[in-house]
Design a protein around this motif. Structure first.
Motif, short mmCIF file in Angstrom:
data_model
loop_
_atom_site.label_atom_id
_atom_site.label_comp_id
_atom_site.label_asym_id
_atom_site.label_seq_id
_atom_site.Cartn_x
_atom_site.Cartn_y
_atom_site.Cartn_z
N ILE A 533 14.62 -4.29 3.59
CA ILE A 533 14.39 -4.98 2.31
C ILE A 533 12.96 -4.73 1.82
N ALA A 534 12.02 -4.78 2.76
CA ALA A 534 10.62 -4.56 2.37
C ALA A 534 10.45 -3.16 1.78
N GLY A 535 11.13 -2.18 2.37
CA GLY A 535 11.07 -0.82 1.85
C GLY A 535 11.59 -0.77 0.43
N MET A 536 12.71 -1.46 0.19
CA MET A 536 13.29 -1.47 -1.17
C MET A 536 12.36 -2.20 -2.14
N ASN A 537 11.76 -3.30 -1.65
CA ASN A 537 10.82 -4.03 -2.51
C ASN A 537 9.65 -3.13 -2.91
N GLU A 538 9.14 -2.39 -1.94
CA GLU A 538 7.99 -1.51 -2.24
C GLU A 538 8.40 -0.43 -3.23
N ALA A 539 9.62 0.11 -3.05
CA ALA A 539 10.07 1.16 -3.96
C ALA A 539 10.19 0.62 -5.39
N ARG A 540 10.59 -0.63 -5.53
CA ARG A 540 10.77 -1.21 -6.87
C ARG A 540 9.47 -1.77 -7.45
N ARG A 541 8.47 -1.88 -6.62
CA ARG A 541 7.26 -2.58 -7.05
C ARG A 541 6.58 -1.97 -8.29
N PRO A 542 6.41 -0.63 -8.35
CA PRO A 542 5.76 -0.07 -9.55
C PRO A 542 6.52 -0.46 -10.82
N PHE A 543 7.87 -0.43 -10.75
CA PHE A 543 8.65 -0.83 -11.92
C PHE A 543 8.40 -2.30 -12.25
N GLN A 544 8.47 -3.15 -11.21
CA GLN A 544 8.27 -4.59 -11.44
C GLN A 544 6.88 -4.87 -12.01
N GLU A 545 5.90 -4.11 -11.52
CA GLU A 545 4.52 -4.33 -12.00
C GLU A 545 4.35 -3.90 -13.45
N SER A 546 5.19 -2.95 -13.88
CA SER A 546 5.06 -2.47 -15.26
C SER A 546 5.81 -3.37 -16.24
N CYS A 547 6.58 -4.32 -15.70
CA CYS A 547 7.48 -5.12 -16.55
C CYS A 547 6.77 -6.31 -17.18
N THR A 548 7.22 -6.65 -18.36
CA THR A 548 6.79 -7.90 -18.99
C THR A 548 7.17 -9.06 -18.05
N PRO A 549 6.37 -10.13 -18.02
CA PRO A 549 6.67 -11.21 -17.07
C PRO A 549 8.04 -11.85 -17.30
N GLY A 550 8.64 -12.27 -16.21
CA GLY A 550 9.94 -12.93 -16.26
C GLY A 550 10.34 -13.25 -14.83
N TYR A 551 11.52 -13.84 -14.65
CA TYR A 551 11.87 -14.23 -13.28
C TYR A 551 12.24 -13.04 -12.40
N PHE A 552 12.50 -11.87 -13.00
CA PHE A 552 12.77 -10.68 -12.18
C PHE A 552 11.51 -10.20 -11.44
N ASN A 553 10.34 -10.53 -11.95
CA ASN A 553 9.11 -10.06 -11.27
C ASN A 553 8.15 -11.22 -11.00
N ALA A 554 8.73 -12.40 -10.69
CA ALA A 554 7.92 -13.59 -10.38
C ALA A 554 6.84 -13.79 -11.44
N GLU A 555 7.29 -13.72 -12.71
CA GLU A 555 6.40 -13.96 -13.85
C GLU A 555 5.17 -13.06 -13.82
N GLY A 556 5.44 -11.78 -13.56
CA GLY A 556 4.35 -10.81 -13.60
C GLY A 556 3.57 -10.71 -12.31
N LYS A 557 4.04 -11.40 -11.27
CA LYS A 557 3.35 -11.36 -9.97
C LYS A 557 4.34 -10.97 -8.88
N PRO A 558 4.79 -9.71 -8.87
CA PRO A 558 5.83 -9.35 -7.89
C PRO A 558 5.41 -9.57 -6.45
N GLU A 559 4.11 -9.72 -6.21
CA GLU A 559 3.66 -9.98 -4.84
C GLU A 559 4.00 -11.41 -4.41
#
Ligand code: NDP
Length: 595
Positions: A533-559
């Motif tokens: 899961i951590a590997g998948m999270n890391e792979a998705r992280r650049p996308f999540q970081e580029s996203c406008t805030p919302g619940y998909f990326n913990a309101e702009g804080k994917p960490e």
């Protein structure tokens, strides 16, 4: 855009980034307040009658099913079909339905095709009336399933779980409830949490508003008049304000706009509004569908969602977007298909799709200033995409104003809302601000789980959930965590829940048949799953970081991975479902201890 109108990725990224940064809030998820304490009334049940008298129950059962939405219904139905009849279902709501019990706002519909959304259509013979059916039809279908599978006599409604404790010596869970029940169970399935607890914006002065205020998931028809079909005659002389422009607002606003004296939409981020194209079901077509059609339809829909180029009969906004992504990938010459090249091709295709969606705003909204506000500038899957044919025309109405609050709402006063120094007077304020999704599992569930050796789930999952296959967690035997829990996620949530129900039922059947007392994930299996899961999270992280805030990326804080959704999902879902089926087929209980 460059001269030849091919998108320039650097320009796109700069525009999207500027929009994202404007909406970032340093507090992330902690900017919200929840329906508890002084805000508890926002979660009160407007649908159930007075609490019926009943004596507390003291009983021993095989399986306690927590939650009576699709997750609970499908778990209980699947267990019963496998001959596991000693089942008790508990829910705070007054009936089956889950999210469809609580949400009854005007205009409510499912935004996934009903033919793949409603489970057991082949078994029940039920024909959905439309492609995208109303919420009340889904609620009625949940009730039909309750009757069809004999679940009503096993349900305790208007009953909240208050505690859940594992007794290692007896190998039993003991649940306590708000009605004084003591339920002793060999196994527990729980689908607590997502989309159930109303979330409110933490705007200064929110408790000072002297007009009428409620959350979209607890619609107050006593005040607005009308029903989920509209006709909100009580608003004819009211100045109504809506905070929030997610997929809920997309459905409620057209009805509000028709009936309110004035409607002011306080918009932080616009939702991209694609074509809905709803229509009635052709009964002849439906009758002629071959046996096995529903599984095949769901499976092919998932596959195109996962980027597989397969035939799929679903032809809607979701499917068309997925096909664009597949076509973009396939347009990259095979020898050059690196993840970076595919990513760039999909980003450009996403931009082109969004240009079409943005152009649609200009077709529907005459005032250019209003239209400009309604255009979404972020990647499609940064937020739940919207599909509606009546939201934009509703925004075009003269009695509807859009106020840009991307910089924040200053304060709520007794008389209205203040934005950039201007007060907007309101009689009624409706919070379409979504659900508590970014907090910990235990906070969302509203109860803690005490596992082996007295370990608290709230401690173990304080910084994020940790599971094996999304369903098990070491130290917590015989309990299955359903829902968006490091599992294979799909657009059609009931499909995902059925895969989970099939898996946990198979395991419970085996444990019972083998005369075992407990089943639990091993340390090493859970650790390996966390690594995956951590590997998948890391792979998705650049996308999540580029996203406008919302619940998909913990309101702009994917960490911030403390919530179940933030802890990650398994992608792609079809591979996950296949893996579970293969695991059952192998029959060696890899990663589980049976005691
Ligand atoms: P969302 O969480 O999607 O949206 C909340 C809205 O409130 C956003 O527009 C958000 O703005 C806004 N908001 C929050 N705080 C503030 C603030 N301080 N000031 C201004 N605006 C604010 O909630 P929804 O109820 O719309 O949808 C929840 C989920 O329910 C959906 O994502 C979807 O999965 C599901 N749903 C499903 C349906 C179905 O048919 N299957 C139908 C409807 C909903 P911002 O974006 O800037 O954060």
């Amino acid at each position: 855009m460059s001269e030849d109108h091919t998108p320039n990725l650097a320009e796109i990224r700069a525009r999207y980034e500027a929009e994202r940064v404007r909406r970032l809030r340093p507090a992330g998820t902690d900017q919200y307040v929840f329906a508890e304490g002084k805000f508890a009334r926002f979660a009160d049940d407007p649908h159930a009658g007075p609490l019926p008298e009943r004596a507390p129950l003291d009983e021993t059962i095989d399986v306690l099913v927590i939650g009576a939405g699709f997750g609970g219904i499908q778990a209980a139905a699947t267990l019963r079909r496998q001959g596991i009849d000693s089942v008790r279902i508990v829910d705070a709501a007054g009936d089956f339905g889950g999210t469809w019990y609580w949400n009854r706002y005007p205009g409510l519909r499912c935004d996934v095709e009903s033919y793949i959304y409603l489970p057991y259509l082949e078994e029940t013979g039920y024909v959905p009336t439309e492609r995208y059916i109303r919420g009340r039809e889904i609620l009625a279908y949940c009730q039909l399933l309750g009757r069809h599978f004999g679940l009503y006599e096993r349900a305790l409604f208007q009953t909240k779980i208050t505690g859940l404790v594992w007794d290692e010596a007896a190998a039993r869970w003991t649940a306590t409830t708000s009605r004084g029940d003591t339920l002793c169970a060999r196994f527990v399935t729980t689908q607590s949490g997502i989309f159930s607890r109303p979330q409110l914006p933490g705007i200064p002065g929110i408790e000072d508003f002297a007009g009428h205020a409620f959350h979209s998931a607890r619609w107050d028809y006593a005040y607005t008049g009308g029903s989920t079909d509209g006709g909100l005659t009580g608003l004819a002389d009211k100045r109504v304000g809506v905070i929030g422009t997610g997929t809920t607002a997309l459905q409620a606003v057209p009805e509000l706009a028709k009936d309110a004296l004035s409607l002011t939409i306080f918009q932080r981020t616009p939702t991209a509004v694609g074509v809905r194209d709803n229509g009635p079901t052709d009964p002849e077509w439906f009758k002629a569908l071959p046996a096995g059609w529903q599984n095949a339809r769901r499976d092919s829909f998932n596959r195109i969602g996962n980027g597989e180029d397969v035939d799929c009969p679903v032809d809607d906004g979701w499917a068309r977007f997925f096909r664009r992504m597949i076509a973009a990938t396939e347009a990259v010459p095979e020898a050059e298909r690196t993840p970076a090249a595919i990513g760039a091709a999909q980003e450009a295709a996403d931009y082109e799709y969004n240009e079409i969606v943005r152009a649609r705003v200009d077709e529907c909204v005459r005032d250019p200033a209003k239209a400009a506000l309604l255009k979404a500038y972020y990647r499609t899957m940064c937020k739940r995409p919207g599909f509606s044919d009546d939201y934009l025309p509703a925004c075009d109405r003269a009695n509807v104003a859009i106020v840009d609050v991307s910089g924040g709402i200053e304060r709520i006063t007794p008389g209205g809302m203040v934005v950039d120094g201007t007060e907007f007077p309101l009689d009624c304020l409706i919070f379409c601000t979504g659900f508590e999704l970014g907090t910990t599992w235990a906070h969302q569930a509203g109860y803690d789980v005490v596992g082996r050796g007295g370990q608290l789930l709230s401690d173990k999952w304080a910084n994020g959930i940790s599971t094996y296959h999304g369903l098990f967690s070491r130290g917590f035997p015989n309990i299955f965590f359903m829902g968006l829990t490091q599992t294979g996620a799909t657009v059609s949530v009931p499909h995902m829940l059925q895969e989970q129900a099939d898996h946990l039922t198979w395991i419970i059947r085996q444990v019972l048949d083998q005369g075992k007392a407990a089943v639990e994930a091993t340390d090493s299996a859970e650790a390996a799953w966390q690594e995956a899961i951590a590997g998948m999270n890391e792979a998705r992280r650049p996308f999540q970081e580029s996203c406008t805030p919302g619940y998909f990326n913990a309101e702009g804080k994917p960490e911030d991975r403390r919530s179940a959704i933030g802890s990650g999902m398994y992608f792609p879902s079809t591979a996950f479902f296949r893996m579970l089926a293969d695991w059952r087929q192998a029959g060696n209980f890899a990663g589980l201890e049976l005691r």
